[in-house]
Write a protein that holds these residues in place. Structure first.
Motif, PDB file in Angstrom:
ATOM      1  N   ASP A   1      29.136  43.889  46.161  1.00  0.00           N
ATOM      2  CA  ASP A   1      30.525  43.950  45.698  1.00  0.00           C
ATOM      3  C   ASP A   1      30.852  45.339  45.155  1.00  0.00           C
ATOM      4  O   ASP A   1      31.959  45.856  45.354  1.00  0.00           O
ATOM      5  CB  ASP A   1      30.767  42.894  44.619  1.00  0.00           C
ATOM      6  CG  ASP A   1      30.850  41.489  45.200  1.00  0.00           C
ATOM      7  OD1 ASP A   1      30.881  41.364  46.445  1.00  0.00           O
ATOM      8  OD2 ASP A   1      30.885  40.526  44.415  1.00  0.00           O
TER       9      ASP A   1
ATOM     10  N   SER B   1      39.729  43.521  52.827  1.00  0.00           N
ATOM     11  CA  SER B   1      38.527  42.981  52.184  1.00  0.00           C
ATOM     12  C   SER B   1      38.437  43.450  50.740  1.00  0.00           C
ATOM     13  O   SER B   1      38.027  42.701  49.844  1.00  0.00           O
ATOM     14  CB  SER B   1      37.270  43.416  52.953  1.00  0.00           C
ATOM     15  OG  SER B   1      37.240  42.853  54.241  1.00  0.00           O
ATOM     16  N   TRP B   2      38.816  44.694  50.521  1.00  0.00           N
ATOM     17  CA  TRP B   2      38.800  45.254  49.166  1.00  0.00           C
ATOM     18  C   TRP B   2      39.819  44.549  48.274  1.00  0.00           C
ATOM     19  O   TRP B   2      39.531  44.215  47.124  1.00  0.00           O
ATOM     20  CB  TRP B   2      39.088  46.749  49.255  1.00  0.00           C
ATOM     21  CG  TRP B   2      39.056  47.468  47.947  1.00  0.00           C
ATOM     22  CD1 TRP B   2      37.971  47.693  47.155  1.00  0.00           C
ATOM     23  CD2 TRP B   2      40.172  48.078  47.288  1.00  0.00           C
ATOM     24  NE1 TRP B   2      38.332  48.410  46.036  1.00  0.00           N
ATOM     25  CE2 TRP B   2      39.680  48.660  46.096  1.00  0.00           C
ATOM     26  CE3 TRP B   2      41.522  48.199  47.593  1.00  0.00           C
ATOM     27  CZ2 TRP B   2      40.507  49.346  45.208  1.00  0.00           C
ATOM     28  CZ3 TRP B   2      42.343  48.887  46.719  1.00  0.00           C
ATOM     29  CH2 TRP B   2      41.837  49.446  45.533  1.00  0.00           C
TER      30      TRP B   2
ATOM     31  N   ASP C   1      40.861  41.532  48.685  1.00  0.00           N
ATOM     32  CA  ASP C   1      40.297  40.201  48.422  1.00  0.00           C
ATOM     33  C   ASP C   1      39.306  40.268  47.263  1.00  0.00           C
ATOM     34  O   ASP C   1      39.265  39.377  46.404  1.00  0.00           O
ATOM     35  CB  ASP C   1      39.589  39.666  49.673  1.00  0.00           C
ATOM     36  CG  ASP C   1      40.559  39.258  50.768  1.00  0.00           C
ATOM     37  OD1 ASP C   1      41.755  39.077  50.473  1.00  0.00           O
ATOM     38  OD2 ASP C   1      40.117  39.130  51.930  1.00  0.00           O
ATOM     39  N   LEU C   2      38.491  41.329  47.246  1.00  0.00           N
ATOM     40  CA  LEU C   2      37.517  41.497  46.164  1.00  0.00           C
ATOM     41  C   LEU C   2      38.221  41.613  44.813  1.00  0.00           C
ATOM     42  O   LEU C   2      37.715  41.128  43.791  1.00  0.00           O
ATOM     43  CB  LEU C   2      36.673  42.748  46.431  1.00  0.00           C
ATOM     44  CG  LEU C   2      35.606  43.098  45.394  1.00  0.00           C
ATOM     45  CD1 LEU C   2      34.493  42.050  45.399  1.00  0.00           C
ATOM     46  CD2 LEU C   2      35.018  44.484  45.670  1.00  0.00           C
ATOM     47  N   LEU C   3      39.404  42.234  44.822  1.00  0.00           N
ATOM     48  CA  LEU C   3      40.171  42.410  43.583  1.00  0.00           C
ATOM     49  C   LEU C   3      41.031  41.189  43.261  1.00  0.00           C
ATOM     50  O   LEU C   3      41.833  41.226  42.323  1.00  0.00           O
ATOM     51  CB  LEU C   3      41.067  43.649  43.703  1.00  0.00           C
ATOM     52  CG  LEU C   3      40.353  44.987  43.920  1.00  0.00           C
ATOM     53  CD1 LEU C   3      41.369  46.116  44.017  1.00  0.00           C
ATOM     54  CD2 LEU C   3      39.349  45.266  42.812  1.00  0.00           C
ATOM     55  N   ASN C   4      40.863  40.127  44.068  1.00  0.00           N
ATOM     56  CA  ASN C   4      41.608  38.874  43.860  1.00  0.00           C
ATOM     57  C   ASN C   4      43.117  39.047  44.021  1.00  0.00           C
ATOM     58  O   ASN C   4      43.910  38.383  43.334  1.00  0.00           O
ATOM     59  CB  ASN C   4      41.301  38.281  42.479  1.00  0.00           C
ATOM     60  CG  ASN C   4      39.845  37.852  42.347  1.00  0.00           C
ATOM     61  OD1 ASN C   4      39.287  37.256  43.272  1.00  0.00           O
ATOM     62  ND2 ASN C   4      39.231  38.176  41.223  1.00  0.00           N
ATOM     63  N   VAL C   5      43.514  39.930  44.926  1.00  0.00           N
ATOM     64  CA  VAL C   5      44.931  40.071  45.262  1.00  0.00           C
ATOM     65  C   VAL C   5      45.270  39.001  46.290  1.00  0.00           C
ATOM     66  O   VAL C   5      44.675  38.957  47.370  1.00  0.00           O
ATOM     67  CB  VAL C   5      45.233  41.472  45.828  1.00  0.00           C
ATOM     68  CG1 VAL C   5      46.683  41.557  46.292  1.00  0.00           C
ATOM     69  CG2 VAL C   5      44.933  42.542  44.788  1.00  0.00           C
ATOM     70  N   GLU C   6      46.191  38.131  45.966  1.00  0.00           N
ATOM     71  CA  GLU C   6      46.558  37.045  46.871  1.00  0.00           C
ATOM     72  C   GLU C   6      47.286  37.595  48.093  1.00  0.00           C
ATOM     73  O   GLU C   6      48.101  38.520  47.985  1.00  0.00           O
ATOM     74  CB  GLU C   6      47.456  36.034  46.144  1.00  0.00           C
ATOM     75  CG  GLU C   6      46.808  35.380  44.927  1.00  0.00           C
ATOM     76  CD  GLU C   6      45.634  34.487  45.317  1.00  0.00           C
ATOM     77  OE1 GLU C   6      45.592  34.050  46.491  1.00  0.00           O
ATOM     78  OE2 GLU C   6      44.769  34.229  44.456  1.00  0.00           O
ATOM     79  N   ARG C   7      47.005  37.001  49.251  1.00  0.00           N
ATOM     80  CA  ARG C   7      47.615  37.484  50.492  1.00  0.00           C
ATOM     81  C   ARG C   7      49.142  37.345  50.482  1.00  0.00           C
ATOM     82  O   ARG C   7      49.844  38.137  51.109  1.00  0.00           O
ATOM     83  CB  ARG C   7      47.034  36.727  51.697  1.00  0.00           C
ATOM     84  CG  ARG C   7      45.577  37.072  52.002  1.00  0.00           C
ATOM     85  CD  ARG C   7      45.421  38.521  52.436  1.00  0.00           C
ATOM     86  NE  ARG C   7      44.038  38.894  52.661  1.00  0.00           N
ATOM     87  CZ  ARG C   7      43.431  38.866  53.848  1.00  0.00           C
ATOM     88  NH1 ARG C   7      44.109  38.484  54.915  1.00  0.00           N
ATOM     89  NH2 ARG C   7      42.172  39.217  53.958  1.00  0.00           N
TER      90      ARG C   7
ATOM     91  N   HIS D   1      51.021  38.080  48.245  1.00  0.00           N
ATOM     92  CA  HIS D   1      51.591  39.216  47.521  1.00  0.00           C
ATOM     93  C   HIS D   1      51.578  40.495  48.360  1.00  0.00           C
ATOM     94  O   HIS D   1      51.970  41.555  47.870  1.00  0.00           O
ATOM     95  CB  HIS D   1      50.816  39.461  46.219  1.00  0.00           C
ATOM     96  CG  HIS D   1      50.981  38.362  45.216  1.00  0.00           C
ATOM     97  ND1 HIS D   1      50.114  38.172  44.158  1.00  0.00           N
ATOM     98  CD2 HIS D   1      51.920  37.381  45.115  1.00  0.00           C
ATOM     99  CE1 HIS D   1      50.503  37.120  43.449  1.00  0.00           C
ATOM    100  NE2 HIS D   1      51.595  36.625  44.011  1.00  0.00           N
TER     101      HIS D   1
ATOM    102  N   SER E   1      52.788  45.946  42.014  1.00  0.00           N
ATOM    103  CA  SER E   1      51.414  46.463  41.927  1.00  0.00           C
ATOM    104  C   SER E   1      51.292  47.733  41.092  1.00  0.00           C
ATOM    105  O   SER E   1      50.340  48.489  41.253  1.00  0.00           O
ATOM    106  CB  SER E   1      50.886  46.728  43.340  1.00  0.00           C
ATOM    107  OG  SER E   1      51.774  47.571  44.064  1.00  0.00           O
TER     108      SER E   1
END
Length: 286
Positions: free
Chosen positions: A147, A189-190, A192-198, A200, A263
């Motif tokens: 990660d 992918s990055w 997603d790692l930061l928990n940014v919802e799609r 958004h 953001s």
């Protein structure tokens, strides 16, 4: 003691049976055993003119070489050239192609050019193989990303390719633009790692007006695994006849613009992360 009648006396009847068995797909051994024919000469006569079934034919290792040699000969290649290309003997080549017309003799200068071009093509092929081997070995060096690996890669990727805030133009929002599908996938992918919802994330295609816009939109929708209806209006770049563009052809897909809604806070963190990376890297300078 009375002698047994000659079992080959009814030759024609025996031949009919042998031919029938051959056409059923039996091998010579099977026919011999079925009809009790112990004499190979007799068996040859019984099967004369009857081709063997396909399953009994053994593949010949040199069949492909022979076909290639004949193809090259028809293209005007000499025995020496065919020998160098295929790695087989001139004797074999002669047997394979001697029924073909001889190529016209080339001018020595032209022959030298052809030989030089052939050597260069071989050299290019060797270099390309080495190039691919180097890339494959380097890719294997990476292995599975942690990660933290992905996190640092994403920060560097955004700071290199993403929209950045300027003192004279405040742009504190996360916007990433790229024409490389793999870069887009890595960036997602990055996020997603930061928990940014799609939900958004917004998408928009930028492309020259002369390109295949519909195909490009479908391509990018497939890359990000999103429905095309979720994309914003495509931005078309006006064609300038005085500009000689290189990004043309069927594989030209334009760029994809990804923007994360609301953001500003994430952007500030990205800038801070980048500052931290640089600060530590500077201490390692020699």
């Amino acid at each position: 003691m009375a002698r047994s009648p000659n079992k080959y006396a009814d030759f024609e009847g025996l031949r009919e049976r042998a031919v029938a068995l051959r056409r059923e797909g039996l091998s010579r051994r099977q026919i011999r055993d079925r009809l009790h024919v112990d004499n190979n000469d007799i068996l040859n006569r019984l099967l004369e003119g009857e081709p063997p079934p396909e399953w009994t034919k053994r593949p010949r290792a040199k069949d492909d070489l022979r076909a290639k040699a004949r193809e090259l000969r028809l293209r005007g290649w000499t025995y020496d050239q065919i020998e160098a290309e295929l790695g087989c003997s001139k004797g074999s080549i002669s047997l394979w192609v001697r029924d073909l017309p001889k190529p016209e003799r080339r001018d020595p200068a032209e022959q030298a050019k052809l030989a030089a071009r052939k050597r260069w093509e071989h050299e290019l092929a060797v270099r390309e193989k080495q190039r691919q081997q180097t890339k494959e070995a380097a890719a294997a060096d990476i292995g599975a990303l942690s990660d933290r690996d992905l996190f640092l890669a994403g920060v560097a990727l955004y700071w290199a390719e993403g929209l950045k805030d300027k003192p004279h133009a405040r742009r504190e929002r996360v916007t990433f633009v790229n024409s490389d599908s793999d870069m887009i996938r890595l960036f997602l992918s990055w996020l997603d790692l930061l928990n940014v919802e799609r939900e958004h994330i917004t998408y928009r295609v930028m492309i020259h007006e002369t390109a295949d816009v519909e195909s490009a939109e479908a391509h990018w929708a497939d890359v990000v695994q999103a429905d095309r209806s979720s994309f914003g209006k495509t931005t078309l770049k006006r064609h300038n006849p005085r500009t000689v563009r290189k990004n043309t052809g069927d594989d030209y897909r334009g760029c994809l613009v990804l923007t994360v809604r609301q953001s500003a806070e994430l952007y500030r963190r990205i800038e801070g992360w980048w500052t931290g990376i640089v600060a530590d890297a500077v201490t390692r300078l020699r």
